[in-house]
Every structure is written in structure tokens, then in C-alpha cells.
Scaffold this active site. Sequence first.
Site, short mmCIF file in Angstrom:
data_model
loop_
_atom_site.label_atom_id
_atom_site.label_comp_id
_atom_site.label_asym_id
_atom_site.label_seq_id
_atom_site.Cartn_x
_atom_site.Cartn_y
_atom_site.Cartn_z
N THR A 28 4.27 3.43 -2.31
CA THR A 28 3.15 3.93 -1.61
C THR A 28 3.54 3.78 -0.33
O THR A 28 4.03 3.22 0.44
CB THR A 28 1.92 3.08 -2.18
OG1 THR A 28 1.74 2.69 -3.36
CG2 THR A 28 0.66 3.73 -1.39
N GLY A 82 8.64 1.81 0.68
CA GLY A 82 8.82 1.54 2.07
C GLY A 82 8.55 0.20 2.45
O GLY A 82 8.31 -0.82 1.76
N ASP A 84 6.50 -2.23 5.98
CA ASP A 84 5.86 -2.09 7.25
C ASP A 84 6.77 -2.87 8.40
O ASP A 84 6.80 -2.42 9.60
CB ASP A 84 4.68 -2.71 7.38
CG ASP A 84 3.50 -2.24 6.28
OD1 ASP A 84 3.33 -0.97 6.63
OD2 ASP A 84 3.03 -2.71 5.56
N GLY A 95 2.04 -3.70 2.57
CA GLY A 95 0.75 -3.69 2.24
C GLY A 95 -0.20 -3.00 3.29
O GLY A 95 -1.29 -3.15 3.10
N GLU A 103 2.31 -3.14 -5.95
CA GLU A 103 3.86 -3.02 -5.47
C GLU A 103 4.65 -4.08 -5.91
O GLU A 103 5.86 -4.07 -6.24
CB GLU A 103 3.86 -2.72 -3.99
CG GLU A 103 3.12 -1.58 -3.24
CD GLU A 103 3.11 -1.49 -1.92
OE1 GLU A 103 2.88 -0.16 -1.43
OE2 GLU A 103 3.13 -2.28 -1.31
#
Length: 219
Positions: A28, A82, A84, A95, A103
Site C-alpha cells: 500500500t 514500500g 516509511d 504504516g 501488510e
Amino acid sequence: MTQDEMKKAAGWAALQYVEENSIVGVGTGSTVNHFIDALATMKFDIEGAVSSSEASTEKMKALGIPVFDLNSVNELSVYVDGADEINSQMDMIKGGGAALTREKIVAAVADKFICIVDNTKQVDILGEFPLPIEVIPMARSYVARQIVKLGGDPVYREGCVTDNGNIIIDVYNMKIMKPKELEQQIDGIVGVVTNGLFAKRGADILLVGTPEGVKTVTF
């Protein structure tokens, strides 16, 4: 090269790890959206995908990619998502988009985790990006108090409801020196569904979009 162009380059580079006739785990986020665009170019060569969020499911269905329920799938060769933040040990914070629990579940099933990022996501120490925790709503205050004891500053993410119907607490001001230990500690707090540290199940291959092109990192 703009940040979005670097994300796009990383997303398209992940296509090389997709096997024909396989079911692909799809994450996501903005970088993953580029991967989904790429995946649509070979939708007739794969069986379909398992999605980690309603948002990704909608995008894939709109592009004609078949989406399967994870419970109907025995194995996934790859999961593409991906991050962060990601460190040199392939530990991640994920998240930011509130899809961390799904995920983490899809990542656990997959044989190989391909992480796609632009170069702003690489860090030496995790924690500058706030660590998301998915929490059962009635446990919000209790979990926040326990996080303070661990040295973090918990902030309730206003107006955010996860795909599972829960809330998100973002934890600020933590320098995360031992990601695996902290992941386990937080998951042990009653009322926590899961947290955004992906250290017990980190990435296997990292594709980094840079101004010079895509860099491949393995650990």
C-alpha cells in the site's frame, strides 16, 4: 529526478521479481501505486494478487488485476511494498497509510519481501518517522500509558479508522536502537493489534530510487 519519479523507477524495477503464473503480494502507498501500474502491464501473465489494503484492492481491480483473498492462497513468491523508513539491516517502519496489520500478515506469508522506496526513506536509526500502532479502540488510553513508559510520545491519529475498524496511535521521539526487541515489547501490550516495526520480518531486497537510477540492496 523528482521524488515521485524516483518512486516510479523503484516501483517499475520490482516487476523483474514477479514470476509468471504467480500470485503477487501487493502493499500500500504512493510507491506501491507505481508498482501496481507496472503490474497491470503483465496482468495476463500472472494469476493475480493478494492486497494489503482496500485502497490497493480498488486500484488493482480498476486496472483489471484479479485480487484474491489471502485465505484462498497457500503461498506467495513475492510481496512488494514500500516503507516509511528503512535501515541498513532491512528493518523498517511502515504504516503511515494505516495498513500495517494487513501488510504484516501478507509479508509473513511471502517467500520474499521486495521493499521499494525513494532515497529519502533510508536512515541510520529508525524513529524519526513516527511509529504507528494499530490499537483496539477501548484500549487507547491504556496503550498510550504503556508507550510513555517505553519512552515514546503517543499521539492519537484523529479521524483515522483502519480497514480492520481500529485506531492508530503514532509514537514520536523514539530513537529505535533495537527494533526487534521493541517490536516484540509493543506487540505484547494488551490492546495492541500490531505495530509498524517490520524487524522480525524485514525486507529481503531493497530497491531504492535515486537521481542516478534504481539501486539494489540485499542483506
